[in-house]
Design a protein around this motif. Structure first.
Motif, mmCIF file in Angstrom:
data_model
loop_
_atom_site.group_PDB
_atom_site.id
_atom_site.type_symbol
_atom_site.label_atom_id
_atom_site.label_comp_id
_atom_site.label_asym_id
_atom_site.label_seq_id
_atom_site.Cartn_x
_atom_site.Cartn_y
_atom_site.Cartn_z
ATOM 1 N N THR A 26 0.841 -1.192 0.000
ATOM 2 C CA THR A 26 0.000 0.000 0.000
ATOM 3 C C THR A 26 0.877 1.243 0.000
ATOM 4 O O THR A 26 2.088 1.166 0.262
ATOM 5 C CB THR A 26 -0.905 0.053 1.255
ATOM 6 O OG1 THR A 26 -0.067 0.212 2.416
ATOM 7 C CG2 THR A 26 -1.770 -1.195 1.396
ATOM 8 N N LEU A 27 0.262 2.382 -0.251
ATOM 9 C CA LEU A 27 0.997 3.635 -0.170
ATOM 10 C C LEU A 27 1.488 3.858 1.258
ATOM 11 O O LEU A 27 2.602 4.342 1.465
ATOM 12 C CB LEU A 27 0.135 4.812 -0.625
ATOM 13 C CG LEU A 27 0.830 6.170 -0.589
ATOM 14 C CD1 LEU A 27 2.020 6.203 -1.542
ATOM 15 C CD2 LEU A 27 -0.141 7.281 -0.921
ATOM 16 N N SER A 28 0.716 3.483 2.234
ATOM 17 C CA SER A 28 1.135 3.623 3.638
ATOM 18 C C SER A 28 2.419 2.844 3.902
ATOM 19 O O SER A 28 3.306 3.326 4.620
ATOM 20 C CB SER A 28 0.038 3.146 4.588
ATOM 21 O OG SER A 28 -1.089 3.962 4.468
ATOM 22 N N ASP A 65 1.410 14.818 4.454
ATOM 23 C CA ASP A 65 0.981 13.838 3.460
ATOM 24 C C ASP A 65 2.048 13.731 2.384
ATOM 25 O O ASP A 65 2.688 14.723 2.028
ATOM 26 C CB ASP A 65 -0.340 14.264 2.810
ATOM 27 C CG ASP A 65 -1.525 14.123 3.759
ATOM 28 O OD1 ASP A 65 -1.423 13.352 4.741
ATOM 29 O OD2 ASP A 65 -2.540 14.788 3.517
ATOM 30 N N ASN A 87 -3.535 4.647 -7.857
ATOM 31 C CA ASN A 87 -4.763 4.563 -7.053
ATOM 32 C C ASN A 87 -4.870 5.758 -6.121
ATOM 33 O O ASN A 87 -5.941 6.327 -5.945
ATOM 34 C CB ASN A 87 -4.810 3.272 -6.241
ATOM 35 C CG ASN A 87 -5.372 2.123 -7.022
ATOM 36 O OD1 ASN A 87 -5.949 2.291 -8.082
ATOM 37 N ND2 ASN A 87 -5.189 0.927 -6.500
ATOM 38 N N GLU A 88 -3.759 6.140 -5.512
ATOM 39 C CA GLU A 88 -3.767 7.282 -4.602
ATOM 40 C C GLU A 88 -4.046 8.578 -5.356
ATOM 41 O O GLU A 88 -4.842 9.395 -4.936
ATOM 42 C CB GLU A 88 -2.419 7.385 -3.870
ATOM 43 C CG GLU A 88 -2.308 8.566 -2.948
ATOM 44 C CD GLU A 88 -3.239 8.516 -1.751
ATOM 45 O OE1 GLU A 88 -3.520 9.589 -1.191
ATOM 46 O OE2 GLU A 88 -3.698 7.424 -1.367
ATOM 47 N N ASP A 94 -10.011 0.039 -6.044
ATOM 48 C CA ASP A 94 -9.133 -1.071 -5.708
ATOM 49 C C ASP A 94 -9.385 -2.301 -6.564
ATOM 50 O O ASP A 94 -8.501 -3.104 -6.782
ATOM 51 C CB ASP A 94 -9.266 -1.439 -4.223
ATOM 52 C CG ASP A 94 -8.701 -0.342 -3.338
ATOM 53 O OD1 ASP A 94 -7.798 0.387 -3.788
ATOM 54 O OD2 ASP A 94 -9.177 -0.206 -2.199
#
Length: 186
Positions: A26-28, A65, A87-88, A94
């Motif tokens: 994920t981006l996280s 961010d 996606n972000e 998704d």
């Protein structure tokens, strides 16, 4: 094949490290990886490139961010790590990350603005974003998306970023004064 590298700015210049993306889903996860490489919560850049098809830059600073730039949204959306970034940027679906490419305005024009007008005339930057034009096909949506001024304060202008060729990561590192450091980890 992906090339991934992390550049962290320090008081003494840039530090580079090879970055393994195996655990990034994920981006996280990607942002956490970047922040782990941070020295005193300063600027960290994560570079991802896939076989000259596309490249992406993720910039983190402090707890802000992340800022993201992808050179070719359509190509990136078809790859696992590019999908995370697009996606972000596109508010992705998704289930089908390429679904939002149909509504993406990748040429930098605003809704209703013709492609021949110059967006720089009124000071607006070419930032790409969601637009209401649903007639665009995914194949026509190939182009940059995200924060095109992501590296302005580090020595690479928007115009230079948009003009990068097949060796983009080396050119970015050169503009930042970190070419030798990046090459050492590639």
């Amino acid at each position: 094949m992906y090339i991934a590298a992390l550049l962290a700015r320090t008081e003494d210049g840039w530090q580079a490290s090879d970055t393994e993306l195996d655990d990034v889903e994920t981006l996280s996860d990607l942002v956490e990886l970047a922040r782990e490489g941070s020295v005193d919560e300063d600027t960290v850049l994560v570079f991802i490139e896939q076989e000259d098809a596309w490249f992406g830059v993720v910039r983190t600073e402090d707890l802000e961010d992340p800022r993201i730039y992808v050179s070719d949204a359509a190509a990136a959306a078809r790859s696992s790590y590019g999908e995370i970034l697009t996606n972000e940027l596109l508010g992705g679906n998704d289930d089908d990350p390429s679904a939002d490419l149909d509504s993406l305005d990748l040429d930098g024009t605003e809704d209703g603005e013709s492609e021949t007008s110059d967006p720089d005339e009124d000071g607006d930057s070419l930032s790409g974003g969601l637009a209401g034009d649903t007639g665009t096909t995914a194949s026509a949506a190939a182009g940059p998306v995200g924060d095109r001024q992501i590296l302005d304060d580090l020595g690479m202008t928007e115009k230079q970023l948009l003009g990068l060729g097949s060796d983009a990561l080396s050119e970015i590192a050169d503009a930042l004064g970190a070419a030798e450091i990046l090459e050492a980890v590639r």
